[in-house]
Design a protein around this motif. Structure first.
Motif, PDB file in Angstrom:
ATOM      1  N   PRO A   1       7.030  11.775   7.831  1.00  0.00           N
ATOM      2  CA  PRO A   1       7.618  13.117   7.698  1.00  0.00           C
ATOM      3  C   PRO A   1       6.920  13.920   6.606  1.00  0.00           C
ATOM      4  O   PRO A   1       6.379  13.358   5.651  1.00  0.00           O
ATOM      5  N   GLU A   2       6.926  15.234   6.748  1.00  0.00           N
ATOM      6  CA  GLU A   2       6.267  16.090   5.772  1.00  0.00           C
ATOM      7  C   GLU A   2       6.902  15.969   4.390  1.00  0.00           C
ATOM      8  O   GLU A   2       6.229  16.094   3.373  1.00  0.00           O
ATOM      9  N   ASP A   3       8.221  15.767   4.358  1.00  0.00           N
ATOM     10  CA  ASP A   3       8.913  15.678   3.079  1.00  0.00           C
ATOM     11  C   ASP A   3       9.108  14.242   2.614  1.00  0.00           C
ATOM     12  O   ASP A   3       9.873  13.987   1.683  1.00  0.00           O
ATOM     13  N   ASN A   4       8.412  13.301   3.277  1.00  0.00           N
ATOM     14  CA  ASN A   4       8.595  11.898   2.920  1.00  0.00           C
ATOM     15  C   ASN A   4       7.943  11.602   1.570  1.00  0.00           C
ATOM     16  O   ASN A   4       6.802  11.988   1.310  1.00  0.00           O
ATOM     17  N   LYS A   5       8.651  10.934   0.700  1.00  0.00           N
ATOM     18  CA  LYS A   5       8.113  10.595  -0.606  1.00  0.00           C
ATOM     19  C   LYS A   5       7.169   9.407  -0.493  1.00  0.00           C
ATOM     20  O   LYS A   5       7.214   8.624   0.460  1.00  0.00           O
ATOM     21  N   THR A   6       6.295   9.273  -1.467  1.00  0.00           N
ATOM     22  CA  THR A   6       5.400   8.117  -1.568  1.00  0.00           C
ATOM     23  C   THR A   6       5.602   7.474  -2.932  1.00  0.00           C
ATOM     24  O   THR A   6       6.197   8.066  -3.838  1.00  0.00           O
ATOM     25  N   ILE A   7       5.098   6.274  -3.076  1.00  0.00           N
ATOM     26  CA  ILE A   7       5.179   5.565  -4.355  1.00  0.00           C
ATOM     27  C   ILE A   7       3.770   5.120  -4.730  1.00  0.00           C
ATOM     28  O   ILE A   7       3.009   4.630  -3.888  1.00  0.00           O
ATOM     29  N   THR A   8       3.413   5.332  -5.980  1.00  0.00           N
ATOM     30  CA  THR A   8       2.085   4.971  -6.479  1.00  0.00           C
ATOM     31  C   THR A   8       2.177   3.698  -7.310  1.00  0.00           C
ATOM     32  O   THR A   8       3.049   3.569  -8.170  1.00  0.00           O
ATOM     33  N   VAL A   9       1.274   2.772  -7.024  1.00  0.00           N
ATOM     34  CA  VAL A   9       1.194   1.519  -7.775  1.00  0.00           C
ATOM     35  C   VAL A   9      -0.243   1.339  -8.251  1.00  0.00           C
ATOM     36  O   VAL A   9      -1.176   1.381  -7.451  1.00  0.00           O
ATOM     37  N   GLN A  10      -0.410   1.158  -9.545  1.00  0.00           N
ATOM     38  CA  GLN A  10      -1.719   0.883 -10.130  1.00  0.00           C
ATOM     39  C   GLN A  10      -1.834  -0.621 -10.358  1.00  0.00           C
ATOM     40  O   GLN A  10      -1.097  -1.192 -11.160  1.00  0.00           O
TER      41      GLN A  10
ATOM     42  N   LYS B   1      -3.764   2.038  -6.348  1.00  0.00           N
ATOM     43  CA  LYS B   1      -4.996   2.293  -7.076  1.00  0.00           C
ATOM     44  C   LYS B   1      -5.362   0.981  -7.771  1.00  0.00           C
ATOM     45  O   LYS B   1      -4.598   0.485  -8.590  1.00  0.00           O
ATOM     46  N   ILE B   2      -6.527   0.436  -7.435  1.00  0.00           N
ATOM     47  CA  ILE B   2      -6.842  -0.941  -7.783  1.00  0.00           C
ATOM     48  C   ILE B   2      -8.099  -1.002  -8.640  1.00  0.00           C
ATOM     49  O   ILE B   2      -9.102  -0.339  -8.349  1.00  0.00           O
ATOM     50  N   THR B   3      -8.052  -1.800  -9.702  1.00  0.00           N
ATOM     51  CA  THR B   3      -9.231  -2.044 -10.526  1.00  0.00           C
ATOM     52  C   THR B   3      -9.124  -3.447 -11.113  1.00  0.00           C
ATOM     53  O   THR B   3      -8.150  -4.167 -10.875  1.00  0.00           O
ATOM     54  N   SER B   4     -10.139  -3.833 -11.872  1.00  0.00           N
ATOM     55  CA  SER B   4     -10.156  -5.147 -12.511  1.00  0.00           C
ATOM     56  C   SER B   4     -10.532  -4.985 -13.975  1.00  0.00           C
ATOM     57  O   SER B   4     -11.288  -4.070 -14.335  1.00  0.00           O
ATOM     58  N   ALA B   5     -10.001  -5.850 -14.803  1.00  0.00           N
ATOM     59  CA  ALA B   5     -10.322  -5.806 -16.227  1.00  0.00           C
ATOM     60  C   ALA B   5     -11.509  -6.700 -16.565  1.00  0.00           C
ATOM     61  O   ALA B   5     -12.100  -6.556 -17.640  1.00  0.00           O
TER      62      ALA B   5
ATOM     63  N   ALA C   1     -11.144  -5.537  -6.085  1.00  0.00           N
ATOM     64  CA  ALA C   1     -10.862  -4.965  -7.397  1.00  0.00           C
ATOM     65  C   ALA C   1     -12.069  -5.235  -8.275  1.00  0.00           C
ATOM     66  O   ALA C   1     -12.433  -6.399  -8.483  1.00  0.00           O
ATOM     67  N   MET C   2     -12.687  -4.178  -8.805  1.00  0.00           N
ATOM     68  CA  MET C   2     -13.923  -4.322  -9.566  1.00  0.00           C
ATOM     69  C   MET C   2     -13.806  -3.609 -10.901  1.00  0.00           C
ATOM     70  O   MET C   2     -13.212  -2.526 -10.986  1.00  0.00           O
ATOM     71  N   PRO C   3     -14.344  -4.183 -11.963  1.00  0.00           N
ATOM     72  CA  PRO C   3     -14.249  -3.560 -13.291  1.00  0.00           C
ATOM     73  C   PRO C   3     -14.996  -2.241 -13.346  1.00  0.00           C
ATOM     74  O   PRO C   3     -16.096  -2.111 -12.799  1.00  0.00           O
ATOM     75  N   GLY C   4     -14.377  -1.265 -13.982  1.00  0.00           N
ATOM     76  CA  GLY C   4     -15.005   0.042 -14.114  1.00  0.00           C
ATOM     77  C   GLY C   4     -14.996   0.869 -12.856  1.00  0.00           C
ATOM     78  O   GLY C   4     -15.602   1.943 -12.814  1.00  0.00           O
ATOM     79  N   MET C   5     -14.309   0.414 -11.805  1.00  0.00           N
ATOM     80  CA  MET C   5     -14.247   1.134 -10.535  1.00  0.00           C
ATOM     81  C   MET C   5     -12.811   1.157 -10.045  1.00  0.00           C
ATOM     82  O   MET C   5     -12.036   0.242 -10.322  1.00  0.00           O
ATOM     83  N   GLU C   6     -12.469   2.184  -9.307  1.00  0.00           N
ATOM     84  CA  GLU C   6     -11.142   2.292  -8.710  1.00  0.00           C
ATOM     85  C   GLU C   6     -11.265   2.277  -7.197  1.00  0.00           C
ATOM     86  O   GLU C   6     -11.952   3.118  -6.612  1.00  0.00           O
ATOM     87  N   THR C   7     -10.639   1.302  -6.562  1.00  0.00           N
ATOM     88  CA  THR C   7     -10.543   1.278  -5.112  1.00  0.00           C
ATOM     89  C   THR C   7      -9.117   1.637  -4.715  1.00  0.00           C
ATOM     90  O   THR C   7      -8.200   1.595  -5.540  1.00  0.00           O
ATOM     91  N   LYS C   8      -8.933   2.001  -3.461  1.00  0.00           N
ATOM     92  CA  LYS C   8      -7.636   2.489  -3.024  1.00  0.00           C
ATOM     93  C   LYS C   8      -7.174   1.775  -1.758  1.00  0.00           C
ATOM     94  O   LYS C   8      -7.982   1.250  -0.994  1.00  0.00           O
ATOM     95  N   LEU C   9      -5.876   1.792  -1.571  1.00  0.00           N
ATOM     96  CA  LEU C   9      -5.274   1.256  -0.359  1.00  0.00           C
ATOM     97  C   LEU C   9      -3.991   2.019  -0.086  1.00  0.00           C
ATOM     98  O   LEU C   9      -3.143   2.148  -0.973  1.00  0.00           O
TER      99      LEU C   9
END
Length: 390
Positions: A124-133, A167-171, A188-196
């Motif tokens: 839906p257009e008004d559907n909320k999303t949730i962000t996880v890092q 939002k995925i990364t590695s330390a 997950a890679m250090p210094g980079m952000e991948t997404k899913l």
């Protein structure tokens, strides 16, 4: 001997009986589409493989030496009809697989926001999303909920039928984030952000882990993913907040140290810029952020004066591995402006007067249209206080 061979295979069959079919019976729409792609591709390939295997056995039996009724034709060398079947059938299947792969590669792109909740419901257009890092550590997972202001270790939760933006990364080293019931693995890679982008459609508790070997504690780098109804998720969030504790930069530097079989932890508060600092490898205030270094490079670089920044940026630092700490060094902290002291976000002015200098203290020249630049210097050993050249 035949009975003995069959008997020796029984332990292997018993071991296989404990394997789950979660990849083929997922609970999330993205994983379900990936399952369908596996099934369709397998069926299309079996259209060739099964007849070839069957005909191989048929020909071996039909033209065996003891069958005197089989036609023996040593001069046969060509059949147009047979050539058409041999080449046309695989060609059609390859075209079909190519088309399916092309479409699925775009539809199932992990960076692409979801267009549907499941096969029957669009988002839906008004559907909320949730962000996880998500941050891969040695050897545990850190999950930050920036919109909720909480964080957890080796515990992940999300409401059912709500799109999740990971939002995925590695330390440290490369890992992979994988919840088979939810979606495919993402590195997950250090210094980079991948997404899913993914969604869970059925409530339950699912296994998550890293599918990329990353050292001694890799086997225990696992967590539980909880798919919950909306009201249950709200209760879970409240319980995390009530757990108390806050994950700030010093606390993260302790958490980052290698440890295995870590029990789930909860933090009722989290530093708002922590993930950005992890991503840019500058949680330690004595380290220069990658984005600041990139901004300096874009302005022409610092030459020999900037070498200390490169050495200090090593993510596999001795201190996190239990070794000694390198002696502090003076270095350029950032290129800044009066209106944007960090991150290189310069606001253009009609006229700018050069106020900065190089790392050696020499004054620099600038054109009237240039942004105001000042090079800040920081001494890690003196309380982390910033001082900028006039």
């Amino acid at each position: 001997m035949r009975a003995l061979r069959i008997f020796t295979l029984l332990p292997a069959l018993l071991a296989l009986s404990g394997c789950g079919m979660v990849v083929m019976q997922p609970s999330g729409d993205i994983a379900a589409q990936q399952r369908d792609l596996i099934v369709i591709s397998t069926v299309l390939m079996l259209l060739i493989i099964v007849p070839v295997i069957a005909l191989t056995g048929l020909f071996a039996w039909r033209y065996r030496a003891s069958n005197k009724d089989a036609v023996y034709d040593p001069d046969w060398h060509h059949s147009t009809s047979l050539e058409v079947v041999i080449w046309a059938a695989p060609l059609v299947i390859i075209i079909a697989l190519g088309a399916i792969t092309w479409v699925s590669t775009h539809l199932l792109d992990p960076y692409r926001p979801l267009a549907r909740i499941d096969s029957f419901r669009p988002v839906p257009e008004d559907n909320k999303t949730i962000t996880v890092q998500a941050v891969a550590l040695d050897w545990k997972w850190l999950f930050i909920y920036p919109e909720l202001g909480i964080a957890t270790v080796n515990e992940l939760a999300a409401p059912v039928d709500v799109p999740i933006n990971f939002k995925i990364t590695s330390a440290t080293v490369m890992n992979s984030f994988f919840v088979p019931a939810l979606a495919g693995q993402i590195y997950a890679m250090p210094g980079m952000e991948t997404k899913l982008h993914a969604v869970i459609n059925r409530e339950g508790v699912y296994d998550g882990f890293s599918a990329n070997y990353s050292g001694a504690g890799f086997s225990d780098m696992r967590f539980k993913f909880h798919g919950m109804p909306g009201h249950d998720f709200d209760g879970w969030v409240q319980s995390v907040k009530e757990a108390g504790g806050s994950l700030d930069r010093p606390g993260y530097l302790e958490l980052e140290k290698p440890s295995a079989r870590v029990a789930p932890r909860r933090y009722g508060g989290v530093a708002p810029d922590l993930f950005d600092a992890i991503l840019n490898m500058c949680v330690d205030p004595a380290k220069m952020c990658m984005k600041d270094m990139a901004h300096i490079d874009a302005k022409g670089g610092m030459g020999m004066a900037g070498l200390g920044n490169v050495f200090a940026l090593q993510y596999d630092k001795p201190r996190s591995r239990g070794g000694h700490t390198a002696p502090p060094k003076r270095f350029v902290a950032a290129v800044c402006t009066p209106v944007a002291p960090r991150d290189g976000e310069t606001v253009e002015a009609p006229y700018a007067t050069p106020i900065g200098g190089s790392a050696s203290g020499r004054r620099a020249s600038a054109q009237p249209s240039s942004p105001n630049l000042s090079f800040a210097r920081r001494e890690p050993a003196s309380g982390d206080r910033l001082a900028a050249t006039d």
